[in-house]
Scaffold this motif. Structure first.
Motif, PDB file in Angstrom:
ATOM      1  N   PHE A 522      -2.914 -16.189  -8.897  1.00 18.75           N
ATOM      2  CA  PHE A 522      -2.651 -15.563 -10.199  1.00 18.75           C
ATOM      3  C   PHE A 522      -3.737 -15.948 -11.213  1.00 18.75           C
ATOM      4  O   PHE A 522      -4.200 -15.121 -11.996  1.00 18.75           O
ATOM      5  N   THR A 527      -4.637  -9.654 -10.810  1.00 19.30           N
ATOM      6  CA  THR A 527      -4.137  -8.407 -10.243  1.00 19.30           C
ATOM      7  C   THR A 527      -5.236  -7.362 -10.127  1.00 19.30           C
ATOM      8  O   THR A 527      -6.223  -7.388 -10.854  1.00 19.30           O
ATOM      9  N   TYR A 531      -2.911  -2.189 -11.127  1.00 15.42           N
ATOM     10  CA  TYR A 531      -1.585  -2.805 -11.137  1.00 15.42           C
ATOM     11  C   TYR A 531      -1.456  -3.841 -12.248  1.00 15.42           C
ATOM     12  O   TYR A 531      -2.434  -4.458 -12.662  1.00 15.42           O
ATOM     13  N   VAL A 534       2.100  -8.621  -9.336  1.00 16.04           N
ATOM     14  CA  VAL A 534       2.018  -8.923  -7.905  1.00 16.04           C
ATOM     15  C   VAL A 534       3.433  -8.883  -7.348  1.00 16.04           C
ATOM     16  O   VAL A 534       4.369  -9.390  -7.978  1.00 16.04           O
ATOM     17  N   SER A 536       5.859  -8.473  -3.373  1.00 20.27           N
ATOM     18  CA  SER A 536       5.813  -8.842  -1.955  1.00 20.27           C
ATOM     19  C   SER A 536       6.622  -7.854  -1.128  1.00 20.27           C
ATOM     20  O   SER A 536       7.546  -7.205  -1.636  1.00 20.27           O
ATOM     21  N   GLN A 569       3.197   0.203  -4.669  1.00 21.63           N
ATOM     22  CA  GLN A 569       2.479  -0.804  -3.891  1.00 21.63           C
ATOM     23  C   GLN A 569       3.009  -0.860  -2.456  1.00 21.63           C
ATOM     24  O   GLN A 569       2.234  -0.897  -1.484  1.00 21.63           O
ATOM     25  N   LEU A 677       1.866 -10.451   0.180  1.00 18.86           N
ATOM     26  CA  LEU A 677       1.673 -10.212  -1.250  1.00 18.86           C
ATOM     27  C   LEU A 677       0.835  -8.958  -1.461  1.00 18.86           C
ATOM     28  O   LEU A 677      -0.102  -8.690  -0.709  1.00 18.86           O
ATOM     29  N   GLN A 678       1.178  -8.195  -2.474  1.00 16.51           N
ATOM     30  CA  GLN A 678       0.447  -6.964  -2.783  1.00 16.51           C
ATOM     31  C   GLN A 678       0.229  -6.879  -4.292  1.00 16.51           C
ATOM     32  O   GLN A 678       1.019  -7.398  -5.068  1.00 16.51           O
ATOM     33  N   GLY A 679      -0.864  -6.236  -4.680  1.00 15.12           N
ATOM     34  CA  GLY A 679      -1.178  -6.098  -6.098  1.00 15.12           C
ATOM     35  C   GLY A 679      -2.271  -7.024  -6.577  1.00 15.12           C
ATOM     36  O   GLY A 679      -2.735  -6.899  -7.706  1.00 15.12           O
ATOM     37  N   LEU A 680      -2.713  -7.981  -5.718  1.00 16.29           N
ATOM     38  CA  LEU A 680      -3.799  -8.878  -6.095  1.00 16.29           C
ATOM     39  C   LEU A 680      -5.151  -8.201  -5.869  1.00 16.29           C
ATOM     40  O   LEU A 680      -5.277  -7.284  -5.042  1.00 16.29           O
TER      41      LEU A 680
END
Length: 711
Positions: A522, A527, A531, A534, A536, A569, A677-680
């Motif tokens: 983070f 991100t 987005y 973040v 999952s 996402q 994890l998604q959005g990073l």
């Protein structure tokens, strides 16, 4: 309906392994394969081993075989036709839900003289393609050919249309099977050149063998992978009593050693996977095993022989080893008889040893000819993304991605083993952050073969070069001293390597909390541009398909805008892994049947997601049963393109999502992969602290694919 009947040429050819391996190979191709064993050959039992293992491994129900007493009775009465009619009835039950059925034939033995005749009649009754399963010796092709030839006559010989191939198991004369257990179907293990060479030798004795008329569909080496019982399994063999069971269910017996002379001359036997047998009065053996365990060497266990068990004060002295899980067994037998009994211990897989059964199926499936499977299972198929197919595709995509993944927990034993597997299989180029001598020590203690190109970086040798870049990335939030202090944490160090594009992804969490893994991401990765948060997902590997659950790990109570973003996402992640997303926004109400702030949030999130991504199939609010069960979906939301067909489930809050994923995982015995994890901006993934080696391997593969997706 394609039916393949596997007929053994004798006892001990590995028939169960052959059946399970073929089913696994089909499952990896998305082909819905069922299993049938029509007849039992064991008296006084109603539980069949292969049938039970099939149900455990593939989460599909089969039918129990016709019991041995009935089989022999009907044959004695000359009522073979009635027997075959019952077998056909069992076959029809399974055929209703499967595209291909693998059938296990009877084993020819000294007792059941009727086996070959019934096998031939069964092939006719089921209109089955026949595969002969036999052992092979590359040094004696004549004996190998003659063994197969004797059984071919039952089906009209090698050129008969009924006989479609030979699968050789437990092959002698090959290098022993790879010490690295495949994580999924691994085509690189197939021995095509050896098959071609052996075929020429066999054709000196049978001109059809190894040709298109009777192909060799697999040459499976003997491997200790197929013959490694758990320590737990030996107690009954030696009439033993557990003094301390410890990790007997998890530890495997690779070798067995007797301690007969002075302990100084025997210390080389105290290695990973070794079962140590010693007289109970040999206190020095118990102490040596205790020291080895304390040094991180996972012995398979300790068997103490003779009438008297060791004194309690000796066992108390070894509490350190006992707490680390060392299994200790006592038997009243003498040392020699104990060793003899263990030497003759059979290779059969116990019905509850699903870990070993899965390893065997992967190993065998990797040696089966893929082209042969395509040719003999191509009619009337409905491929689907099964759990095995999902994992296979996962590995293949990660191999193609060729990404560098950093592992901050570089000397953690499971992580070291997973890195070795990934490196040797080409799943990813792994970088272990740890002192090289520490990794070498772990590998030696655990018997792990480290690939020569596995990268190990001492954190102390690179830490200082990241101080200035970290201060720059967190300008105004920390100074050089604070950055240096934080970089002592290898997760922070690995995250900095990712932030500077020196690696493509990071996997951690085997010994760190989720917060330890995610917080640096983070702060340093942040991100992705499209987005604001973040989230999952978990991939839930149900028996017949794969579901995506989100968010089950990160956001406690997302608002409508955030929930819409989680849905988008998750849909994009599903696409990246081969799913065609049909997204259900889950609520306690379907459509407008209920009211309240929680329902309105889901309705608003659905509206926002549809506006942002009109290309996606999204519907909600939907109750879980309306989303997943076709009949309920038709009743509650008849006009929906998602109801009853959803494969991406977006939960309204963390409480609902986490509870549901764990309930489904445990109650239905479903394997879950994640959280991902998604959005990073760059991929970082967290492990469960109870993760198995396979879990880490698949998480590394997931991370590599995410990195490729973000290129």
């Amino acid at each position: 309906m394609n039916t393949i009947l596997l007929i053994p040429t004798g006892e001990g050819v590995g028939l169960t392994s052959a059946c399970l391996g073929m089913i696994y190979a089909l499952d990896c191709k998305g082909i819905n394969a069922g299993f049938l064993k029509p007849f039992s050959q064991i008296a006084d039992t109603t539980i069949d081993r292969t049938t039970t293992l099939y149900s455990h491994l593939f989460q599909h129900k089969s039918v129990e075989p016709i019991i041995y007493e009935k089989l022999t009775q009907l044959i004695a009465l000359g009522e073979t036709d009635e027997l075959l009619e019952e077998a056909v009835a069992l076959h029809r039950q399974i055929a209703a839900n499967h595209d291909v059925i693998i059938v296990e034939g009877l084993v020819p033995n000294g007792q059941d003289h009727f086996a070959s005749e019934i096998n031939a009649a069964l092939a006719q009754a089921l209109d089955a393609q026949v595969v002969l399963v036999s052992t092979a010796d590359l040094a004696d092709p004549r004996k190998t050919a003659e063994k197969v030839d004797a059984h071919l006559r039952q089906f009209g010989g090698a050129a008969s249309a009924r006989t479609t191939g030979v699968l050789f198991m437990r092959t002698k004369g090959l290098p022993e099977g790879t010490a690295e257990i495949p994580v999924t179907l691994d085509p690189s293990l197939r021995l095509d050149e050896k098959i071609a060479e052996f075929s020429k030798e066999l054709q000196r004795y049978n001109r059809f063998m190894g040709t298109d008329d009777l192909p060799i569909i697999g040459l499976v080496p003997f491997s200790n992978i197929l013959s490694v019982p758990r320590s737990l399994d030996i107690a009954s063999v030696v009439d033993g009593t557990w003094l301390h069971e410890g990790e007997a269910k998890q530890r495997r017996i690779l070798h067995t050693s007797l301690i007969a002379s002075d302990i100084e001359a025997e210390l080389q036997k105290f290695v990973a996977g070794e079962l140590i047998i010693s007289a109970a009065q040999r206190t020095d053996t118990l102490l040596a095993a205790s020291v080895a365990t304390s040094n991180g060497i996972p012995l398979a266990g300790l068997v103490l022989t003779e009438q008297s068990a060791p004194a309690n004060n000796v066992l108390e002295f070894c509490q350190g080893a006992i707490k680390q899980g060392l299994p200790i067994l006592h038997t009243p037998l003498d040392t020699l008889e104990t060793a003899q009994r263990l030497h003759h211990f059979g290779n059969e897989i116990p019905v509850d040893d699903t870990e070993r059964a899965e390893q065997v199926t992967r190993f065998v499936s990797s040696h089966i000819d893929n082209n042969w499977l395509d040719q003999h299972t191509q009619n009337n198929l409905h491929p689907r993304l099964s759990p095995s197919a999902f994992r296979y595709e996962l590995v293949q995509k990660s191999i193609a991605a060729k990404k560098r993944i950093v592992l901050p927990e570089g000397d953690e034993p499971r992580t070291v083993q997973a890195a070795a597997i990934c490196q040797s299989r080409g799943i990813a180029h792994c970088i272990l952050l740890a002192k090289p001598e520490s990794v070498a020590e772990v590998a030696k203690a655990r018997g792990i073969q480290l690939p020569s190109d596995l990268e190990i970086i001492d954190p102390d040798s690179i830490r200082d070069q990241y101080i200035e870049p970290m201060v720059e990335l967190r300008k105004g939030k920390l100074d050089a001293l604070q950055a240096k202090a934080q970089l002592q944490d290898t997760v922070v160090l690995g995250t900095m390597m990712l932030a500077l594009d020196q690696v493509d992804g990071l996997v951690s969490g085997a010994i760190h909390t989720t917060a330890n893994t995610v917080r640096p991401a983070f702060q340093l990765i942040k991100t992705a541009p499209n987005y604001s948060l973040v989230s999952s997902i978990f991939f839930m590997l149900l028996p017949d398909e794969v579901y995506v659950y989100g968010d089950c790990a990160i956001n406690p109570d997302p608002n409508a805008e955030q929930l819409a973003e989680i849905a988008i996402q998750s849909a994009d992640s599903a696409k990246a892994f081969g799913l065609d997303p049909r997204i259900a926004m889950i609520s306690y109400s379907t459509g407008t049947s209920g009211t309240g702030a929680d329902v309105e949030k889901v309705a608003e999130a659905t509206k926002i997601a549809k506006q942002r991504r009109p290309d996606l199939l999204i519907d909600g609010p939907l109750q879980y049963d309306a989303a997943s069960v076709e009949s309920v979906g038709r009743q509650k939301a008849p006009d929906s393109q998602v109801a009853g067909r959803a494969n991406v489930f977006i939960f309204p809050d963390l409480n609902t999502g986490n509870t549901t994923y764990k309930a489904v995982q445990r109650a239905a015995n479903v394997v879950s992969v994640g959280p991902m994890l998604q959005g990073l901006n760059k991929p970082v993934n967290d492990l469960s602290r109870g993760a198995l080696v396979d879990d880490i391997v698949f998480t590394i593969a997931l991370t590599a694919i995410q990195a490729k997706q973000q290129d």
